[in-house]
Design a protein around this motif. Structure first.
Motif, short mmCIF file in Angstrom:
data_model
loop_
_atom_site.label_atom_id
_atom_site.label_comp_id
_atom_site.label_asym_id
_atom_site.label_seq_id
_atom_site.Cartn_x
_atom_site.Cartn_y
_atom_site.Cartn_z
N ARG A 17 -4.39 -3.04 -11.92
CA ARG A 17 -4.26 -2.14 -10.67
C ARG A 17 -3.47 -2.96 -9.46
N LEU A 18 -4.02 -3.98 -9.20
CA LEU A 18 -3.43 -4.45 -8.13
C LEU A 18 -1.99 -5.25 -8.43
N ALA A 19 -1.74 -5.63 -9.58
CA ALA A 19 -0.31 -5.95 -9.98
C ALA A 19 0.66 -4.83 -10.07
N GLN A 20 0.15 -3.57 -10.25
CA GLN A 20 0.93 -2.37 -9.99
C GLN A 20 1.20 -1.93 -8.70
N ASN A 21 0.06 -2.00 -7.80
CA ASN A 21 -0.12 -1.48 -6.35
C ASN A 21 -0.88 -2.46 -5.72
N ALA A 22 -0.61 -3.51 -4.87
CA ALA A 22 -1.71 -4.21 -4.07
C ALA A 22 -1.82 -3.77 -2.90
N ASP A 23 -1.30 -2.37 -2.65
CA ASP A 23 -1.63 -1.59 -1.37
C ASP A 23 -3.10 -1.04 -1.39
N GLY A 24 -3.61 -0.65 -0.03
CA GLY A 24 -4.76 -0.06 -0.18
C GLY A 24 -6.03 -0.75 0.84
N ILE A 25 -7.05 -0.24 1.05
CA ILE A 25 -8.08 -0.85 1.75
C ILE A 25 -8.89 -1.68 0.75
N LEU A 26 -9.09 -2.98 0.92
CA LEU A 26 -9.72 -3.80 0.06
C LEU A 26 -11.05 -3.53 -0.24
N PHE A 119 -5.51 -16.29 3.02
CA PHE A 119 -4.07 -15.97 3.35
C PHE A 119 -3.66 -14.83 2.69
N VAL A 120 -3.53 -13.59 3.15
CA VAL A 120 -3.41 -12.34 2.10
C VAL A 120 -2.08 -11.77 3.03
N SER A 121 -1.22 -11.71 2.15
CA SER A 121 0.23 -10.91 2.42
C SER A 121 0.49 -9.91 1.52
N ARG A 122 0.56 -8.83 2.05
CA ARG A 122 0.58 -7.63 0.98
C ARG A 122 1.03 -6.44 1.59
N PRO A 123 1.41 -5.37 0.98
CA PRO A 123 1.65 -3.98 1.64
C PRO A 123 0.27 -3.36 1.94
N PHE A 124 0.33 -2.82 3.17
CA PHE A 124 -0.87 -1.95 3.56
C PHE A 124 -0.28 -0.77 4.26
N MET A 125 -0.59 0.44 3.73
CA MET A 125 -0.21 1.83 3.97
C MET A 125 1.37 1.75 4.15
N GLY A 126 1.89 1.20 2.93
CA GLY A 126 3.28 1.06 2.72
C GLY A 126 4.02 0.23 3.70
N ARG A 127 3.25 -0.60 4.41
CA ARG A 127 4.22 -1.65 5.24
C ARG A 127 3.60 -2.89 5.16
N GLN A 128 4.45 -4.03 5.12
CA GLN A 128 3.58 -5.40 4.87
C GLN A 128 2.87 -5.78 6.06
N SER A 129 1.98 -6.27 5.32
CA SER A 129 0.68 -6.97 6.38
C SER A 129 0.49 -8.56 6.18
N CYS A 130 0.16 -9.36 7.06
CA CYS A 130 -0.61 -10.66 6.76
C CYS A 130 -1.71 -10.75 7.48
N SER A 131 -2.71 -11.30 6.68
CA SER A 131 -3.94 -11.53 7.44
C SER A 131 -4.59 -12.82 6.93
N ILE A 132 -5.78 -13.08 7.69
CA ILE A 132 -6.49 -14.27 7.30
C ILE A 132 -7.85 -13.73 7.18
#
Length: 170
Positions: A17-26, A119-132
């Protein structure tokens, strides 16, 4: 289901699921699969996540104090609390990592409970996000630090550079 009880039967569909779409609320994805939030993060494709030991807690936070205003988030089942400001320097005392300064971000953190930092860098709500993201032994996020966005809702490039440099350092 705890992180220790995760089986291949759970891990394979989650990873797919994550390989197909990494977006979403973890946290929501974790509930859907009956796993911890950290298990979701661990199953993100490698280009979206790098994990370091919790012992790097003070080193990571110390670096973030030079980033300028960040977005500090605490996400529980009952609230997603967001606070924007510069992260003040911290120090250890009385069993806590204490952060105080001229910022809306302050408090006392049980740093010894931090087992992993992602260190997470992934799409969130269709936009790139970066978080620790800082995880406890139960695999739940203690708190998260996000790279901020500008007025056009784009990630602030200077903070992205600092995020990448810190991730690569560890």
């Amino acid at each position: 289901m705890t992180a220790e009880m995760v089986t291949e039967e759970t891990r394979q569909p989650l990873a797919a699921r994550l390989a197909q779409n990494a977006d979403g609320i973890l946290e929501q994805i974790a509930r859907e699969y009956g796993v911890s939030t950290f298990e979701v993060v661990k199953n993100l494709p490698s280009e979206h996540c790098a994990i370091v030991a919790g012992e790097k807690f003070a080193d990571v936070l110390g670096d973030v104090t030079s980033w300028g205003p960040i977005l500090f988030i605490v996400h529980t089942p009952d609230i997603v609390l967001e606070c924007e400001g510069a992260l003040p320097p911290g120090s250890y005392a009385r069993g806590y990592y204490n952060i105080h300064g001229d910022s809306p971000i302050g408090g006392h953190i049980r740093a010894d409970n931090c087992r992993s930092i992602a260190f997470v860098s992934r799409p969130f709500m269709g936009r790139q996000s970066c978080s620790i993201q800082f995880f406890n032994e139960a695999g739940e996020a203690m708190f998260k630090i996000f790279v901020r966005r500008d007025e056009a809702r784009e990630l602030i490039s200077e903070q992205v550079e600092k995020f990448v440099a810190l991730r690569e350092r560890f």
